[in-house]
Design a protein around this motif. Structure first.
Motif, short mmCIF file in Angstrom:
data_model
loop_
_atom_site.label_atom_id
_atom_site.label_comp_id
_atom_site.label_asym_id
_atom_site.label_seq_id
_atom_site.Cartn_x
_atom_site.Cartn_y
_atom_site.Cartn_z
N SER A 189 0.84 -1.20 0.00
CA SER A 189 0.00 0.00 0.00
C SER A 189 0.87 1.25 0.00
N LEU B 252 1.41 -4.29 7.36
CA LEU B 252 2.12 -3.72 6.22
C LEU B 252 2.95 -4.83 5.59
N THR C 187 5.10 3.23 2.61
CA THR C 187 3.68 3.28 2.95
C THR C 187 3.48 4.43 3.92
#
Lengths: 114, 115
Positions: free
Chosen positions: A8, A21, A109
């Motif tokens: 992401s 993550l 991210t």
């Protein structure tokens, strides 16, 4: 070229949520790292892993955990997100065999915890 | 403790001019590696140049060169003929050759290139 992919670019999460993550590298690197980047503080090491299922704490591990079940994938977990974990998170990898090997970074991210 | 210091939070340079970014580090090790990384606004950090501490010759990569002063524990980056694409955050990093896989980073210098 080595590719390090973070799942992401931007994430917005609420306080108390569990956050994952993900980071994947395609060059069979043994070493993988998670850094946190904040203005004026540079890059601070959260955790690193030198092999599957092996991990070591970095300088700021509190509030974080990691998982490395496969060589190419290294996950950072925020068990219960807090607003002070709002930051840019960078994943990196490198070969283990040579100390002069540079880190290869993902795009980062940007996590916001509200 | 091993530390890396970048004392210039921000610098500006005119296009086509030369700029030098400073980096100092503290270590008791005799063998280590030093790196400069660039982080453009797109955010992906890339390697600019690296230096091995046991090599006295300064590393050079095209328009980028370093001034490595081992006794002074200084590792500055010189960018010649600056281009608009050089605008970025620059991070200095240190890696010892013993006992750890860690890289230690400075706090970064933001370089602006003026047209």
């Amino acid at each position: 070229d080595v590719k390090v992919t973070q799942s992401s670019r931007y994430l917005v999460k609420r306080t108390g949520e569990k956050v994952f993550l993900e980071c994947v590298q395609d060059m069979d690197h043994e070493n993988m790292f998670w850094y946190r980047q904040d203005p004026g503080l540079g890059l601070r090491l959260i955790y690193f892993s030198y092999d599957v299922k092996m991990k070591e704490k970095g300088d700021i591990p509190e509030g974080y955990s990691v998982s490395r079940e496969k060589k190419e994938r290294f996950s950072l977990i925020l068990e219960s997100a807090s607003t002070n974990q709002t930051s840019m998170y960078l994943c990196a990898s490198t070969v283990r065999s040579s100390y002069n090997s540079p880190l290869h970074f993902g795009n980062g991210t940007r996590l916001t915890v509200t | 403790a091993q530390t890396v210091t970048q004392s210039q939070p921000e610098m500006s340079v005119q296009e086509a001019e030369t700029v030098t970014l400073s980096c100092t580090y503290d270590t008791s090790e005799s063998d280590y590696y030093l790196f400069w990384y660039k982080q453009p606004p797109s955010r992906q950090m890339i390697l600019v140049i690296r230096q091995e501490a046991y090599k006295q010759q300064n590393a050079t990569e095209n328009r980028f060169s370093v001034n490595f002063q081992k006794a002074a524990k200084s590792f500055s980056l010189k960018i010649s003929d600056s281009q608009l694409g050089d605008a970025a955050m620059y991070f200095c990093a240190y890696r010892p050759t013993s006992g750890t896989y860690k890289y230690i980073f400075g706090t970064g210098t933001r370089l602006k290139v003026l047209a």
